[in-house]
Design an enzyme around this catalytic site. Structure first.
Site, PDB file in Angstrom:
ATOM      1  N   ARG A 182       0.849  -1.204   0.000  1.00 48.54           N
ATOM      2  CA  ARG A 182       0.000   0.000   0.000  1.00 48.54           C
ATOM      3  C   ARG A 182       0.882   1.251   0.000  1.00 48.54           C
ATOM      4  O   ARG A 182       0.604   2.217  -0.713  1.00 48.54           O
ATOM      5  CB  ARG A 182      -0.932   0.005   1.206  1.00 48.54           C
ATOM      6  CG  ARG A 182      -2.038  -1.026   1.140  1.00 48.54           C
ATOM      7  CD  ARG A 182      -2.810  -1.112   2.447  1.00 48.54           C
ATOM      8  NE  ARG A 182      -3.446   0.144   2.806  1.00 48.54           N
ATOM      9  CZ  ARG A 182      -3.997   0.383   4.006  1.00 48.54           C
ATOM     10  NH1 ARG A 182      -3.947  -0.550   4.948  1.00 48.54           N
ATOM     11  NH2 ARG A 182      -4.573   1.539   4.256  1.00 48.54           N
ATOM     12  N   CYS A 241      -0.792   6.396   9.191  1.00 46.79           N
ATOM     13  CA  CYS A 241      -1.234   5.068   8.718  1.00 46.79           C
ATOM     14  C   CYS A 241      -2.423   5.270   7.795  1.00 46.79           C
ATOM     15  O   CYS A 241      -2.479   6.238   7.048  1.00 46.79           O
ATOM     16  CB  CYS A 241      -1.556   4.157   9.904  1.00 46.79           C
ATOM     17  SG  CYS A 241      -2.923   4.757  10.942  1.00 46.79           S
TER      18      CYS A 241
END
Length: 284
Positions: A182, A241
């Protein structure tokens, strides 16, 4: 409680009946995990545990997920959970160490002193055959004084403009807890509408590299993981995050090794990856 931000299952078992102790089930799961935290709590939990939902107790004026609540909302909600300013709070979740770190961070942002995470969470507690119940507790409401507003308390919350500045001048190292694919922009984001990639000049340390069997690894392993990710632990660090949950795992790990975290980016990739006016980097 110990000087660590964690307590053991044995410590909790020995102190479960103490009147000043409040246990919180802070379980929360990503949609892909296909688990219902509220249903699991109703099906069984540590005796006396009260449910803490990071989506319910959040800033509902923001379109971003589970953003830090306003001080007045936090005080009202935790008071209703039976928590007073001197209460000892122990937090656990259903993955060992996941969303409990976010709730620990939330309490710390509002200045609550006596708060810790149950090491190993409910998986370890159940594995050891400790008490488990479906009985729902009815906490006695407490008066919780209004903490300083989140905008001025502890300077531990970074917003978009602060992250832009740190990304540009590199005065604070940005460390991203998301999975490597990601971060590199090779895998789609679990939330619809978000671009792939990462904040320019940020480092990648997937939070799972700090865990073993749902517990934080030893200090030397944590130091090694940050160093391997390219982070200089002699310099300031801010964590980020997907939505501010696993960034708190990096934050509690840094605090455990004696490195004060400069800030956590509350909006995280849910904010940055959804905008058209910020730069997005890809690759390692």
């Amino acid at each position: 409680m110990t000087h660590s931000h964690f307590v053991s299952t044995q410590w909790l078992a020995d102190n479960l009946d103490q009147p000043d102790l409040v246990v919180l089930d802070a379980s929360w799961y990503l949609p892909a995990q296909q688990r219902d935290a509220a249903a699991e709590y109703a099906a069984g939990h540590i005796p006396g545990a009260v449910r803490f939902d990071i989506d319910v107790l959040s800033d509902h004026s923001s379109p971003l997920p589970h953003m830090l609540p306003e001080a007045k909302d936090f005080a009202k909600a935790v008071g209703a959970m039976g928590i007073g300013p001197q209460s000892r709070v122990v937090i656990y979740d259903g993955l060992g160490l996941f969303s409990a770190a976010r709730v620990w961070w939330t309490f710390k942002r509002f200045g609550h002193e006596f708060v810790a995470v149950l090491s190993g969470g409910s998986p370890l507690w159940k594995k050891e055959g400790r008490a488990w119940t479906q009985n729902l507790s009815t906490p006695k409401p407490q008066s919780y004084p209004l903490p300083p507003n989140k905008a001025i308390n502890n300077a531990g919350v970074a917003d978009l403009e602060q992250i832009k500045a740190w990304s540009a001048d590199k005065s604070v190292q940005l460390v991203d807890a998301r999975a490597a694919d990601r971060f590199r922009g090779e895998a789609p984001e679990p939330r619809a509408g978000l671009k792939s990639g990462h904040i320019p000049n940020s480092f990648n340390l997937p939070f799972g590299l700090l865990l073993r069997d749902g517990q934080l690894k030893p200090k030397e392993d944590i130091i090694g993981a940050f160093s391997a990710a390219g982070v200089d632990l002699s310099r300031p660090v801010a964590t980020t995050c997907g939505s501010g949950v696993t960034a708190a795992i990096l934050a509690i790990a840094l605090d455990e090794i004696g490195h004060p975290v400069t800030a956590l980016y509350d909006g995280s990739w849910s904010e940055w990856g959804g905008r058209d006016d910020v730069e997005i980097a890809t690759g390692a």
